[in-house]
Scaffold this active site. Structure first.
Site, PDB file in Angstrom:
ATOM      1  N   GLY A   1       0.805  -1.219   0.000  1.00 43.69           N
ATOM      2  CA  GLY A   1       0.000   0.000   0.000  1.00 43.69           C
ATOM      3  C   GLY A   1       0.832   1.260   0.000  1.00 43.69           C
ATOM      4  O   GLY A   1       0.446   2.279   0.566  1.00 43.69           O
ATOM      5  N   ALA A   2       1.981   1.223  -0.666  1.00 42.60           N
ATOM      6  CA  ALA A   2       2.949   2.319  -0.574  1.00 42.60           C
ATOM      7  C   ALA A   2       2.657   3.481  -1.511  1.00 42.60           C
ATOM      8  O   ALA A   2       3.345   4.501  -1.450  1.00 42.60           O
ATOM      9  CB  ALA A   2       4.362   1.791  -0.849  1.00 42.60           C
ATOM     10  N   SER A   3       1.649   3.368  -2.353  1.00 40.90           N
ATOM     11  CA  SER A   3       1.396   4.446  -3.306  1.00 40.90           C
ATOM     12  C   SER A   3       0.650   5.618  -2.685  1.00 40.90           C
ATOM     13  O   SER A   3       0.595   6.701  -3.276  1.00 40.90           O
ATOM     14  CB  SER A   3       0.604   3.916  -4.515  1.00 40.90           C
ATOM     15  OG  SER A   3      -0.681   3.470  -4.119  1.00 40.90           O
ATOM     16  N   ARG A   4       0.087   5.434  -1.472  1.00 43.15           N
ATOM     17  CA  ARG A   4      -0.697   6.518  -0.885  1.00 43.15           C
ATOM     18  C   ARG A   4      -0.745   6.392   0.638  1.00 43.15           C
ATOM     19  O   ARG A   4      -0.388   5.363   1.207  1.00 43.15           O
ATOM     20  CB  ARG A   4      -2.126   6.506  -1.442  1.00 43.15           C
ATOM     21  CG  ARG A   4      -2.894   5.215  -1.149  1.00 43.15           C
ATOM     22  CD  ARG A   4      -4.232   5.172  -1.863  1.00 43.15           C
ATOM     23  NE  ARG A   4      -4.938   3.905  -1.641  1.00 43.15           N
ATOM     24  CZ  ARG A   4      -5.786   3.693  -0.650  1.00 43.15           C
ATOM     25  NH1 ARG A   4      -6.026   4.655   0.228  1.00 43.15           N
ATOM     26  NH2 ARG A   4      -6.380   2.524  -0.515  1.00 43.15           N
TER      27      ARG A   4
ATOM     28  N   SER B   1      -5.708  -0.852  13.296  1.00 39.12           N
ATOM     29  CA  SER B   1      -6.633   0.257  13.475  1.00 39.12           C
ATOM     30  C   SER B   1      -7.151   0.216  14.895  1.00 39.12           C
ATOM     31  O   SER B   1      -7.318  -0.863  15.482  1.00 39.12           O
ATOM     32  CB  SER B   1      -7.803   0.157  12.494  1.00 39.12           C
ATOM     33  OG  SER B   1      -8.807   1.106  12.807  1.00 39.12           O
TER      34      SER B   1
ATOM     35  N   TYR C   1     -14.827  -4.160   8.487  1.00 40.37           N
ATOM     36  CA  TYR C   1     -13.506  -3.528   8.561  1.00 40.37           C
ATOM     37  C   TYR C   1     -12.890  -3.746   9.938  1.00 40.37           C
ATOM     38  O   TYR C   1     -11.718  -4.144  10.054  1.00 40.37           O
ATOM     39  CB  TYR C   1     -13.640  -2.038   8.269  1.00 40.37           C
ATOM     40  CG  TYR C   1     -12.366  -1.237   8.486  1.00 40.37           C
ATOM     41  CD1 TYR C   1     -11.364  -1.235   7.526  1.00 40.37           C
ATOM     42  CD2 TYR C   1     -12.175  -0.493   9.648  1.00 40.37           C
ATOM     43  CE1 TYR C   1     -10.193  -0.506   7.711  1.00 40.37           C
ATOM     44  CE2 TYR C   1     -11.013   0.233   9.841  1.00 40.37           C
ATOM     45  CZ  TYR C   1     -10.028   0.224   8.885  1.00 40.37           C
ATOM     46  OH  TYR C   1      -8.873   0.939   9.085  1.00 40.37           O
TER      47      TYR C   1
ATOM     48  N   ALA D   1     -13.561  -6.056  12.137  1.00 42.33           N
ATOM     49  CA  ALA D   1     -13.249  -7.471  12.345  1.00 42.33           C
ATOM     50  C   ALA D   1     -11.973  -7.869  11.622  1.00 42.33           C
ATOM     51  O   ALA D   1     -11.149  -8.629  12.155  1.00 42.33           O
ATOM     52  CB  ALA D   1     -14.421  -8.329  11.863  1.00 42.33           C
ATOM     53  N   ALA D   2     -11.792  -7.352  10.406  1.00 41.50           N
ATOM     54  CA  ALA D   2     -10.582  -7.668   9.645  1.00 41.50           C
ATOM     55  C   ALA D   2      -9.349  -7.116  10.342  1.00 41.50           C
ATOM     56  O   ALA D   2      -8.302  -7.789  10.420  1.00 41.50           O
ATOM     57  CB  ALA D   2     -10.699  -7.108   8.227  1.00 41.50           C
TER      58      ALA D   2
END
Length: 249
Positions: free
Chosen positions: A10-13, A143, A156, A158-159
């Site tokens: 996820g390094a693009s943003r 999170s 979200y 739960a993940a």
């Protein structure tokens, strides 16, 4: 001169991008293997920024982590073409705001695959390299929602919550190789995931944060960079909440 390789998903943003920049600029710098899903332009701009500093190498790698097998393939590709990862930072992910009644099975599957199952697969593939070096680092971007829940975003939360058991168990398994495994769990951070909020909703959230502001991706990345440093070698199996005090109640 090559430096140890950090694979950052996820390094693009957002937080992932800030982590890539922080590790490239660290006192003990890392070569950056920057994963992205579909924003090639942003990923390429990131590597150009890092290259201009002239300190480390950077290369982009595309993968759709919600697809089974993609995580393992990503690690193998990085190891073969750029260098074996010495650190894994899993920041890829997205947010889904839906009550459980309206959350579809495929939405559950995609969230769990991207946030939790891919984290396990990435770690499994990376450990074949980390066990050889005695200085490995794994950091999952979790999170606050994974610890305290979040209304209208149950899938979200739960993940992200699944990462906690993964982190603690992996920390026990990998201690023999002196690899550390930790979670950085942000609260509300000013990224693409929160900018969709309307002004009134955002104002209500901000007023509930003791520091009265959203966090910055660079503040999350600074903690991640520390956890990847030699100075953090005795920190493992921890969930480090960084939320401006909102979890204090």
């Amino acid at each position: 001169m090559n430096h140890p390789v950090a694979l950052i998903t996820g390094a693009s943003r957002g937080i992932g991008r800030a982590c890539a920049q922080a590790l490239a600029a660290a006192a003990e710098p890392w070569d950056v293997a920057a994963h992205y899903k579909d924003d090639t332009e942003s990923a390429e701009e990131l590597t150009r920024q890092i290259a201009r500093a002239g300190k480390v190498r950077a290369q982009i790698f595309q993968a759709a982590l919600a697809q089974p097998g993609a995580a393992t393939k990503l690690v193998n590709t990085v190891a073969d073409s750029f260098g074996p990862p010495a650190a894994l930072i899993h920041a890829a992910g997205y947010y889904l705001e839906k009550p459980i009644t309206f959350t579809k099975t495929d939405e559950w599957d995609a969230l769990l695959e991207t946030h939790a199952l891919s984290a396990a697969a990435l770690a499994k593939a990376t450990l074949s390299h980390l066990r050889k070096i005695q200085t490995g680092r794994i950091v999952f971007i979790g999170s606050l929602a994974g610890s305290i829940g979040l209304g209208n975003a149950v899938a979200y939360a739960a993940a992200k919550g699944a990462l906690i058991g993964l982190c603690k168990s992996l920390a026990l398994e990998t201690a023999r190789w002196q690899t550390t495994v930790n979670i950085v769990a942000p609260g509300y951070v000013d990224t693409d995931l929160t900018r969709f909020q309307d002004k009134e909703h955002r104002s209500r959230i901000q007023s509930a944060i003791p520091l009265n502001r959203y966090g910055l991706p660079e503040e999350i990345a600074a903690l991640v960079a520390f956890l990847c440093s030699a100075q953090a070698a005795y920190i493992t199996g921890q969930i480090l909440i960084i939320d401006g005090g909102v979890s204090l109640g």
